[in-house]
Design a protein around this motif. Structure first.
Motif, PDB file in Angstrom:
ATOM      1  N   ASN A 163       1.279  -5.590  -8.414  1.00  0.00           N
ATOM      2  CA  ASN A 163       1.388  -5.440  -6.960  1.00  0.00           C
ATOM      3  C   ASN A 163       0.125  -4.866  -6.333  1.00  0.00           C
ATOM      4  O   ASN A 163      -0.246  -5.230  -5.213  1.00  0.00           O
ATOM      5  CB  ASN A 163       2.582  -4.547  -6.607  1.00  0.00           C
ATOM      6  CG  ASN A 163       3.898  -5.186  -6.968  1.00  0.00           C
ATOM      7  OD1 ASN A 163       3.957  -6.277  -7.524  1.00  0.00           O
ATOM      8  ND2 ASN A 163       4.988  -4.511  -6.653  1.00  0.00           N
ATOM      9  N   ALA A 164      -0.562  -3.959  -7.021  1.00  0.00           N
ATOM     10  CA  ALA A 164      -1.771  -3.348  -6.469  1.00  0.00           C
ATOM     11  C   ALA A 164      -2.884  -4.372  -6.268  1.00  0.00           C
ATOM     12  O   ALA A 164      -3.744  -4.193  -5.401  1.00  0.00           O
ATOM     13  CB  ALA A 164      -2.246  -2.214  -7.372  1.00  0.00           C
ATOM     14  N   VAL A 165      -2.856  -5.455  -7.040  1.00  0.00           N
ATOM     15  CA  VAL A 165      -3.865  -6.505  -6.897  1.00  0.00           C
ATOM     16  C   VAL A 165      -3.719  -7.174  -5.531  1.00  0.00           C
ATOM     17  O   VAL A 165      -4.716  -7.458  -4.860  1.00  0.00           O
ATOM     18  CB  VAL A 165      -3.756  -7.533  -8.049  1.00  0.00           C
ATOM     19  CG1 VAL A 165      -4.659  -8.735  -7.819  1.00  0.00           C
ATOM     20  CG2 VAL A 165      -4.061  -6.848  -9.373  1.00  0.00           C
ATOM     21  N   TYR A 166      -2.491  -7.402  -5.097  1.00  0.00           N
ATOM     22  CA  TYR A 166      -2.269  -8.012  -3.783  1.00  0.00           C
ATOM     23  C   TYR A 166      -2.843  -7.125  -2.668  1.00  0.00           C
ATOM     24  O   TYR A 166      -3.428  -7.618  -1.711  1.00  0.00           O
ATOM     25  CB  TYR A 166      -0.780  -8.240  -3.528  1.00  0.00           C
ATOM     26  CG  TYR A 166      -0.109  -9.184  -4.504  1.00  0.00           C
ATOM     27  CD1 TYR A 166      -0.554 -10.486  -4.672  1.00  0.00           C
ATOM     28  CD2 TYR A 166       0.989  -8.766  -5.244  1.00  0.00           C
ATOM     29  CE1 TYR A 166       0.078 -11.354  -5.551  1.00  0.00           C
ATOM     30  CE2 TYR A 166       1.627  -9.621  -6.121  1.00  0.00           C
ATOM     31  CZ  TYR A 166       1.172 -10.920  -6.270  1.00  0.00           C
ATOM     32  OH  TYR A 166       1.804 -11.771  -7.139  1.00  0.00           O
ATOM     33  N   VAL A 167      -2.670  -5.819  -2.801  1.00  0.00           N
ATOM     34  CA  VAL A 167      -3.207  -4.882  -1.811  1.00  0.00           C
ATOM     35  C   VAL A 167      -4.735  -4.986  -1.773  1.00  0.00           C
ATOM     36  O   VAL A 167      -5.333  -5.037  -0.697  1.00  0.00           O
ATOM     37  CB  VAL A 167      -2.733  -3.440  -2.108  1.00  0.00           C
ATOM     38  CG1 VAL A 167      -3.381  -2.443  -1.165  1.00  0.00           C
ATOM     39  CG2 VAL A 167      -1.207  -3.360  -2.040  1.00  0.00           C
TER      40      VAL A 167
END
Length: 150
Positions: free
Chosen positions: A28-32
């Motif tokens: 999920n942090a990659v999307y951010v």
């Protein structure tokens, strides 16, 4: 693509092995991180870069970020991240939206939204947008395709 708003600024992205977490999908942090990259690239395309922010001692800072993770993505999948400025008061605040789409089938895998506020970089305090921000960002505001757009 079935975009939430017309005329998106788009950025192609593809998860690599380092983006994949223990559940074997994109963390999920990659999307951010991708949203941040798209936001800066869009701002630069409009004519305001980080050096401009520093010169003006102003920045549009994220006051609130929301992300709806709708479907997983996997290493090597071709994706397109779109962003728009959708609201702004021309004084202190703007809203940026994101939509991440899987290229193979057009499925939306993520929607995001940032509430942005103008700050003075040197103090961190909320300050009125300089004229360059208003002149650059306000004409770029997208209009919803229909009332159902998030």
């Amino acid at each position: 693509m079935d975009w939430d708003y017309p005329q998106p600024f788009t950025l192609p992205v593809t998860p690599c092995a380092g983006d994949i977490d223990g559940l074997d999908h994109t963390n999920n942090a990659v999307y951010v991180r991708w949203c941040e990259q798209a936001g800066w690239a869009h701002s630069e395309q409009l004519g305001l870069s980080l050096p401009d922010y520093r010169r003006l001692d102003r920045a549009m800072a994220i006051r609130r970020g929301e992300y709806d993770y709708l479907l997983p993505t996997f290493a090597g999948e071709a994706l397109t991240l779109a962003t728009w400025l959708v609201a702004g008061d021309g004084k202190l605040a703007m809203e940026r939206r994101f939509q991440l789409v899987r290229d193979s089938d057009g499925a939306t895998v993520l929607r995001g939204r940032w509430d942005l506020v103008c700050i003075e970089i040197s103090s961190g305090r909320v300050r009125r947008m300089p004229a360059e921000f208003v002149d650059t960002y306000m004409p770029a505001m997208a209009q919803a395709v229909d009332a159902a757009a998030p």
